[in-house]
Write a protein that holds these residues in place. Structure first.
Motif, PDB file in Angstrom:
ATOM      1  N   VAL A   1      58.740  52.131  52.738  1.00  0.00           N
ATOM      2  CA  VAL A   1      58.991  50.948  51.912  1.00  0.00           C
ATOM      3  C   VAL A   1      59.990  51.278  50.809  1.00  0.00           C
ATOM      4  CG1 VAL A   1      57.932  49.368  50.244  1.00  0.00           C
ATOM      5  CG2 VAL A   1      56.824  49.794  52.433  1.00  0.00           C
ATOM      6  N   VAL A   2      59.820  52.414  50.168  1.00  0.00           N
ATOM      7  CA  VAL A   2      60.756  52.834  49.118  1.00  0.00           C
ATOM      8  C   VAL A   2      62.161  52.995  49.700  1.00  0.00           C
ATOM      9  CG1 VAL A   2      61.362  54.756  47.595  1.00  0.00           C
ATOM     10  CG2 VAL A   2      59.031  53.869  47.627  1.00  0.00           C
ATOM     11  N   LEU A   3      62.249  53.640  50.826  1.00  0.00           N
ATOM     12  CA  LEU A   3      63.550  53.826  51.464  1.00  0.00           C
ATOM     13  C   LEU A   3      64.178  52.472  51.810  1.00  0.00           C
ATOM     14  CD1 LEU A   3      65.604  55.836  52.598  1.00  0.00           C
ATOM     15  CD2 LEU A   3      64.335  55.771  54.745  1.00  0.00           C
ATOM     16  N   PHE A   4      63.386  51.556  52.330  1.00  0.00           N
ATOM     17  CA  PHE A   4      63.881  50.220  52.671  1.00  0.00           C
ATOM     18  C   PHE A   4      64.425  49.500  51.435  1.00  0.00           C
ATOM     19  CE2 PHE A   4      63.054  45.651  52.991  1.00  0.00           C
ATOM     20  CZ  PHE A   4      63.880  45.340  54.065  1.00  0.00           C
ATOM     21  N   VAL A   5      63.668  49.508  50.354  1.00  0.00           N
ATOM     22  CA  VAL A   5      64.094  48.817  49.130  1.00  0.00           C
ATOM     23  C   VAL A   5      65.355  49.450  48.569  1.00  0.00           C
ATOM     24  CG1 VAL A   5      63.444  48.304  46.738  1.00  0.00           C
ATOM     25  CG2 VAL A   5      61.805  47.934  48.586  1.00  0.00           C
ATOM     26  N   LEU A   6      65.412  50.768  48.540  1.00  0.00           N
ATOM     27  CA  LEU A   6      66.601  51.442  48.011  1.00  0.00           C
ATOM     28  C   LEU A   6      67.840  51.144  48.853  1.00  0.00           C
ATOM     29  CD1 LEU A   6      65.178  54.879  46.860  1.00  0.00           C
ATOM     30  CD2 LEU A   6      65.823  52.911  45.455  1.00  0.00           C
ATOM     31  N   VAL A   7      67.705  51.166  50.161  1.00  0.00           N
ATOM     32  CA  VAL A   7      68.842  50.857  51.033  1.00  0.00           C
ATOM     33  C   VAL A   7      69.254  49.394  50.866  1.00  0.00           C
ATOM     34  CG1 VAL A   7      69.536  50.610  53.455  1.00  0.00           C
ATOM     35  CG2 VAL A   7      68.376  52.681  52.688  1.00  0.00           C
ATOM     36  N   LEU A   8      68.276  48.503  50.732  1.00  0.00           N
ATOM     37  CA  LEU A   8      68.544  47.078  50.592  1.00  0.00           C
ATOM     38  C   LEU A   8      69.359  46.778  49.328  1.00  0.00           C
ATOM     39  CD1 LEU A   8      67.972  44.238  51.771  1.00  0.00           C
ATOM     40  CD2 LEU A   8      65.930  44.195  50.338  1.00  0.00           C
ATOM     41  N   PHE A   9      69.015  47.437  48.223  1.00  0.00           N
ATOM     42  CA  PHE A   9      69.666  47.150  46.947  1.00  0.00           C
ATOM     43  C   PHE A   9      70.678  48.222  46.529  1.00  0.00           C
ATOM     44  CE2 PHE A   9      65.696  44.718  46.550  1.00  0.00           C
ATOM     45  CZ  PHE A   9      66.231  43.475  46.262  1.00  0.00           C
ATOM     46  N   TRP A  10      71.076  49.101  47.405  1.00  0.00           N
ATOM     47  CA  TRP A  10      71.935  50.223  47.027  1.00  0.00           C
ATOM     48  C   TRP A  10      73.286  49.758  46.483  1.00  0.00           C
ATOM     49  CZ3 TRP A  10      70.832  54.897  45.796  1.00  0.00           C
ATOM     50  CH2 TRP A  10      71.857  55.826  45.622  1.00  0.00           C
ATOM     51  N   ASP A  11      73.885  48.755  47.090  1.00  0.00           N
ATOM     52  CA  ASP A  11      75.207  48.322  46.665  1.00  0.00           C
ATOM     53  C   ASP A  11      75.181  47.415  45.439  1.00  0.00           C
ATOM     54  OD1 ASP A  11      76.535  49.719  48.637  1.00  0.00           O
ATOM     55  OD2 ASP A  11      76.391  48.072  50.086  1.00  0.00           O
ATOM     56  N   SER A  12      74.121  46.667  45.260  1.00  0.00           N
ATOM     57  CA  SER A  12      74.130  45.686  44.177  1.00  0.00           C
ATOM     58  C   SER A  12      73.319  46.111  42.941  1.00  0.00           C
ATOM     59  CB  SER A  12      73.632  44.337  44.687  1.00  0.00           C
ATOM     60  OG  SER A  12      72.335  44.480  45.207  1.00  0.00           O
ATOM     61  N   HIS A  13      72.067  46.478  43.126  1.00  0.00           N
ATOM     62  CA  HIS A  13      71.180  46.747  41.967  1.00  0.00           C
ATOM     63  C   HIS A  13      70.363  48.026  42.172  1.00  0.00           C
ATOM     64  CE1 HIS A  13      72.436  42.741  41.400  1.00  0.00           C
ATOM     65  NE2 HIS A  13      71.294  42.145  41.096  1.00  0.00           N
ATOM     66  N   ARG A  14      71.026  49.107  42.440  1.00  0.00           N
ATOM     67  CA  ARG A  14      70.286  50.339  42.761  1.00  0.00           C
ATOM     68  C   ARG A  14      69.439  50.836  41.591  1.00  0.00           C
ATOM     69  NH1 ARG A  14      75.344  53.393  44.183  1.00  0.00           N
ATOM     70  NH2 ARG A  14      76.489  52.513  42.483  1.00  0.00           N
ATOM     71  N   LEU A  15      69.935  50.776  40.352  1.00  0.00           N
ATOM     72  CA  LEU A  15      69.151  51.247  39.203  1.00  0.00           C
ATOM     73  C   LEU A  15      67.938  50.354  38.950  1.00  0.00           C
ATOM     74  CD1 LEU A  15      71.935  52.354  36.715  1.00  0.00           C
ATOM     75  CD2 LEU A  15      70.493  53.769  38.184  1.00  0.00           C
ATOM     76  N   LEU A  16      68.120  49.063  39.118  1.00  0.00           N
ATOM     77  CA  LEU A  16      66.994  48.141  38.965  1.00  0.00           C
ATOM     78  C   LEU A  16      65.938  48.397  40.038  1.00  0.00           C
ATOM     79  CD1 LEU A  16      65.818  45.755  37.441  1.00  0.00           C
ATOM     80  CD2 LEU A  16      67.055  44.249  39.001  1.00  0.00           C
ATOM     81  N   ALA A  17      66.377  48.674  41.247  1.00  0.00           N
ATOM     82  CA  ALA A  17      65.436  48.958  42.340  1.00  0.00           C
ATOM     83  C   ALA A  17      64.657  50.241  42.073  1.00  0.00           C
ATOM     84  CB  ALA A  17      66.182  49.052  43.669  1.00  0.00           C
ATOM     85  N   VAL A  18      65.355  51.273  41.636  1.00  0.00           N
ATOM     86  CA  VAL A  18      64.677  52.549  41.348  1.00  0.00           C
ATOM     87  C   VAL A  18      63.718  52.381  40.174  1.00  0.00           C
ATOM     88  CG1 VAL A  18      65.034  54.914  40.540  1.00  0.00           C
ATOM     89  CG2 VAL A  18      66.489  53.987  42.333  1.00  0.00           C
ATOM     90  N   GLY A  19      64.163  51.706  39.118  1.00  0.00           N
ATOM     91  CA  GLY A  19      63.291  51.483  37.956  1.00  0.00           C
ATOM     92  C   GLY A  19      62.089  50.631  38.300  1.00  0.00           C
ATOM     93  N   GLY A  20      62.300  49.599  39.098  1.00  0.00           N
ATOM     94  CA  GLY A  20      61.183  48.743  39.497  1.00  0.00           C
ATOM     95  C   GLY A  20      60.149  49.488  40.331  1.00  0.00           C
ATOM     96  N   LEU A  21      60.623  50.294  41.268  1.00  0.00           N
ATOM     97  CA  LEU A  21      59.694  51.083  42.086  1.00  0.00           C
ATOM     98  C   LEU A  21      58.941  52.112  41.244  1.00  0.00           C
ATOM     99  CD1 LEU A  21      61.843  51.563  45.291  1.00  0.00           C
ATOM    100  CD2 LEU A  21      59.758  50.212  45.056  1.00  0.00           C
ATOM    101  N   ALA A  22      59.640  52.712  40.278  1.00  0.00           N
ATOM    102  CA  ALA A  22      58.971  53.665  39.386  1.00  0.00           C
ATOM    103  C   ALA A  22      57.878  52.965  38.581  1.00  0.00           C
ATOM    104  CB  ALA A  22      59.985  54.320  38.460  1.00  0.00           C
ATOM    105  N   ALA A  23      58.150  51.764  38.109  1.00  0.00           N
ATOM    106  CA  ALA A  23      57.144  51.005  37.359  1.00  0.00           C
ATOM    107  C   ALA A  23      55.950  50.647  38.239  1.00  0.00           C
ATOM    108  CB  ALA A  23      57.776  49.738  36.777  1.00  0.00           C
TER     109      ALA A  23
END
Length: 125
Positions: free
Chosen positions: A57-79
């Motif tokens: 799931v983490v890999l999917f979310v990171l790949v999905l948002f890699w081009d547009s909002h990668r920092l937001l995706a990483v921060g959201g998953l960390a939260a």
């Protein structure tokens, strides 16, 4: 009947009583250990499967948002992970605080034995 015979009978009865209580404690410990091993095996299987699912799931979310909002995706998953960890710790503490006493039947029988030796009735407790 002599005093030595009476003392011998009392000692034999006491040893028999202690042996019975020890056997009860042993059976309770064996049952508790078997239950615990079963719980741990299922918990380990669930943890391994959940870890794989979570990694995907983490890999999917990171790949999905890699081009547009990668920092937001990483921060959201960390939260989300931090929140999940806090909830797990709170549940663990609550479970440990509410756990039943160890060897309840053995302790109840020992209380009855102590009351009987003091001459009290078990019904009056």
């Amino acid at each position: 009947m002599s005093i030595t015979a009476a003392v011998g009978r009392i000692s034999a009865n006491f040893l028999d009583l202690a042996r019975t209580r020890l056997e009860l404690a042993t059976i309770e410990l064996q049952e508790g250990t078997q239950r615990l091993v079963g719980y741990l095996a299922w918990a380990l299987a669930a943890a391994v499967l959940a870890l794989f699912a979570l990694a995907l799931v983490v890999l999917f979310v990171l790949v999905l948002f890699w081009d547009s909002h990668r920092l937001l995706a990483v921060g959201g998953l960390a939260a989300v992970f931090a929140l999940g960890c806090a909830i797990a710790v709170m549940k663990l503490r609550a479970g440990l605080a509410a756990r039943p006493p160890l060897l309840p039947a053995t302790l109840a029988e020992l209380r009855k034995d102590a009351a009987a030796l003091k001459g009290e009735h078990a019904d009056g407790l």
